[in-house]
Design a protein around this motif. Sequence first.
Motif, mmCIF file in Angstrom:
data_model
loop_
_atom_site.group_PDB
_atom_site.id
_atom_site.type_symbol
_atom_site.label_atom_id
_atom_site.label_comp_id
_atom_site.label_asym_id
_atom_site.label_seq_id
_atom_site.Cartn_x
_atom_site.Cartn_y
_atom_site.Cartn_z
ATOM 1 N N ASN A 31 52.080 25.243 26.441
ATOM 2 C CA ASN A 31 51.263 24.461 25.505
ATOM 3 C C ASN A 31 50.457 23.400 26.231
ATOM 4 O O ASN A 31 50.889 22.848 27.239
ATOM 5 C CB ASN A 31 52.131 23.812 24.422
ATOM 6 C CG ASN A 31 53.050 22.721 24.935
ATOM 7 O OD1 ASN A 31 54.215 22.992 25.266
ATOM 8 N ND2 ASN A 31 52.570 21.496 25.037
ATOM 9 N N ALA A 32 49.260 23.157 25.702
ATOM 10 C CA ALA A 32 48.488 22.000 26.149
ATOM 11 C C ALA A 32 49.262 20.737 25.783
ATOM 12 O O ALA A 32 49.799 20.630 24.684
ATOM 13 C CB ALA A 32 47.123 22.005 25.481
ATOM 14 N N MET A 33 49.322 19.777 26.722
ATOM 15 C CA MET A 33 49.979 18.496 26.431
ATOM 16 C C MET A 33 48.949 17.476 25.921
ATOM 17 O O MET A 33 49.290 16.332 25.643
ATOM 18 C CB MET A 33 50.686 17.972 27.675
ATOM 19 C CG MET A 33 51.786 18.905 28.185
ATOM 20 S SD MET A 33 52.714 18.214 29.576
ATOM 21 C CE MET A 33 53.798 17.035 28.721
ATOM 22 N N HIS A 34 47.706 17.950 25.790
ATOM 23 C CA HIS A 34 46.611 17.081 25.350
ATOM 24 C C HIS A 34 45.963 17.705 24.121
ATOM 25 O O HIS A 34 45.917 18.921 23.990
ATOM 26 C CB HIS A 34 45.601 16.905 26.476
ATOM 27 C CG HIS A 34 46.209 16.300 27.697
ATOM 28 N ND1 HIS A 34 46.076 14.977 28.020
ATOM 29 C CD2 HIS A 34 46.997 16.847 28.660
ATOM 30 C CE1 HIS A 34 46.745 14.736 29.139
ATOM 31 N NE2 HIS A 34 47.315 15.847 29.550
ATOM 32 N N ILE A 35 45.443 16.855 23.246
ATOM 33 C CA ILE A 35 45.039 17.308 21.925
ATOM 34 C C ILE A 35 43.573 17.696 21.855
ATOM 35 O O ILE A 35 43.052 17.980 20.764
ATOM 36 C CB ILE A 35 45.399 16.231 20.881
ATOM 37 C CG1 ILE A 35 44.891 14.887 21.354
ATOM 38 C CG2 ILE A 35 46.887 16.239 20.662
ATOM 39 C CD1 ILE A 35 45.403 13.684 20.600
ATOM 40 N N ARG B 45 39.853 22.735 19.531
ATOM 41 C CA ARG B 45 41.237 23.048 19.875
ATOM 42 C C ARG B 45 42.030 23.523 18.660
ATOM 43 O O ARG B 45 42.919 24.388 18.801
ATOM 44 C CB ARG B 45 41.858 21.831 20.551
ATOM 45 C CG ARG B 45 43.090 21.182 19.953
ATOM 46 C CD ARG B 45 44.360 22.035 19.948
ATOM 47 N NE ARG B 45 45.474 21.249 19.493
ATOM 48 C CZ ARG B 45 46.399 20.739 20.295
ATOM 49 N NH1 ARG B 45 46.378 20.983 21.559
ATOM 50 N NH2 ARG B 45 47.378 20.005 19.817
ATOM 51 N N SER B 46 41.691 23.011 17.469
ATOM 52 C CA SER B 46 42.374 23.465 16.254
ATOM 53 C C SER B 46 42.115 24.952 16.004
ATOM 54 O O SER B 46 43.007 25.677 15.554
ATOM 55 C CB SER B 46 41.922 22.654 15.041
ATOM 56 O OG SER B 46 42.279 21.284 15.208
ATOM 57 N N MET C 39 41.391 27.236 18.394
ATOM 58 C CA MET C 39 41.950 28.048 19.476
ATOM 59 C C MET C 39 43.464 27.907 19.615
ATOM 60 O O MET C 39 44.105 28.744 20.244
ATOM 61 C CB MET C 39 41.282 27.701 20.800
ATOM 62 C CG MET C 39 39.782 28.012 20.822
ATOM 63 S SD MET C 39 39.391 29.741 20.405
ATOM 64 C CE MET C 39 40.106 30.587 21.817
ATOM 65 N N ARG D 141 47.176 25.333 20.044
ATOM 66 C CA ARG D 141 47.784 24.479 21.083
ATOM 67 C C ARG D 141 48.615 25.251 22.087
ATOM 68 O O ARG D 141 48.724 24.852 23.246
ATOM 69 C CB ARG D 141 48.691 23.460 20.387
ATOM 70 C CG ARG D 141 49.688 22.729 21.291
ATOM 71 C CD ARG D 141 50.643 21.910 20.469
ATOM 72 N NE ARG D 141 51.607 21.182 21.260
ATOM 73 C CZ ARG D 141 52.879 21.567 21.474
ATOM 74 N NH1 ARG D 141 53.307 22.709 20.953
ATOM 75 N NH2 ARG D 141 53.698 20.827 22.196
ATOM 76 N N GLU D 142 49.212 26.372 21.646
ATOM 77 C CA GLU D 142 50.308 26.945 22.412
ATOM 78 C C GLU D 142 50.359 28.448 22.274
ATOM 79 O O GLU D 142 49.809 29.014 21.336
ATOM 80 C CB GLU D 142 51.641 26.375 21.903
ATOM 81 C CG GLU D 142 52.145 27.023 20.611
ATOM 82 C CD GLU D 142 52.792 26.100 19.631
ATOM 83 O OE1 GLU D 142 52.761 24.874 19.823
ATOM 84 O OE2 GLU D 142 53.331 26.625 18.627
ATOM 85 N N VAL D 143 51.064 29.075 23.211
ATOM 86 C CA VAL D 143 51.476 30.466 23.045
ATOM 87 C C VAL D 143 52.966 30.571 23.337
ATOM 88 O O VAL D 143 53.503 29.829 24.156
ATOM 89 C CB VAL D 143 50.699 31.431 23.971
ATOM 90 C CG1 VAL D 143 49.215 31.419 23.624
ATOM 91 C CG2 VAL D 143 50.897 31.106 25.435
#
Lengths: 138, 138, 138
Positions: free
Chosen positions: A42-46, A94-95, A97, A99-101
């Motif tokens: 996951n991205a740690m940035h929003i 980002r919303s 695409m 945050r995480e896989v």
Amino acid sequence: MKTYRKELWFDIPSRIGFVNITSRVEECLRESGVREGLALANAMHITASVFINDDERGLHRDLEVWLEKLAPHDPVSQYRHNDGEENADAHLKRSVMGREVVVAITGGRLDFGPWEQIFYGEFDGGRKKRVLVKIIGE
Amino acid sequence: MKTYRKELWFDIPSRIGFVNITSRVEECLRESGVREGLALANAMHITASVFINDDERGLHRDLEVWLEKLAPHDPVSQYRHNDGEENADAHLKRSVMGREVVVAITGGRLDFGPWEQIFYGEFDGGRKKRVLVKIIGE
Amino acid sequence: MKTYRKELWFDIPSRIGFVNITSRVEECLRESGVREGLALANAMHITASVFINDDERGLHRDLEVWLEKLAPHDPVSQYRHNDGEENADAHLKRSVMGREVVVAITGGRLDFGPWEQIFYGEFDGGRKKRVLVKIIGE
């Protein structure tokens, strides 16, 4: 149960960019020693994403154009978040695409279909950001 | 820790289609013998989705129309990915709908709210594709 | 392996609203006693989301305006799902924002970047709904 954690660092010079991180996540998996389980990246940035798609340059350009159409950067004045900031659009992109896989681990490998590749998606570049890789299993 | 893996196969004749796969994932869960844990279901292809929503025909038609508006198939020439291919829009539609779902397992059942159903979403049909179901727990 | 389950309840009076649930998920984590593992938080309803973004009022207003543009509520007659219902747009908005988040647990804490906060996103308010928190690990 085994667990593993690693941060991957990125510093994308452009505002938007995509980086294939599959081999780096595979390296994490080898270090973890996990044979069966789940891997979270996951991205740690929003204003950034981790997502899975095709490693094809034309598609990445299509993604960039499309996201700019769905959530335009300009004019920055259209967003209330841009009070001292100019990255509201990056939060929206980002919303879309994500945050995480979460990826299955089978037999010590990322259990992927033929074209699945993991990407870091940057939507507000020009500074250092992180992806977290967390692996649990046996 | 128990782990379980199964591939579900699909061959959707139309370009776009939605298939309720809840009962097939429930069958996987029974086969796994897991009572407490997590189930991952993900498209193994990058022009398809697994998502959770309502099993209502009108809504599925709304989803199709809406995704076509957000990421039109035509004209195919608008996308750089479509150099020999014609499915760039499918990659974008899948980005909106997501690749995967993670579902809690409690007491040997998918721990769902009243209307949650799992769907395979096809955005570039006419060939065989797979969903991966991976279950971990005890 | 330890597992933990809790339902969080919401009753948002407005049609659309965002609630920071980070501290409530942290409380679940403390109750679970899990130090290393994964936490899943998902909407149990298909017109709501759980997502991670910034806790900034301007951004939340931007999200609301943007989602209304991508998937307008009015006119309700544009959607086939709205046959006795009026919430087709809420299903679409939730598709953009996602159903769930999976968060790494490290050293007994949610393993977050500096600005990551978990939100409940309501897109068809005016009645009671739930979020499921499921934690697995050791």
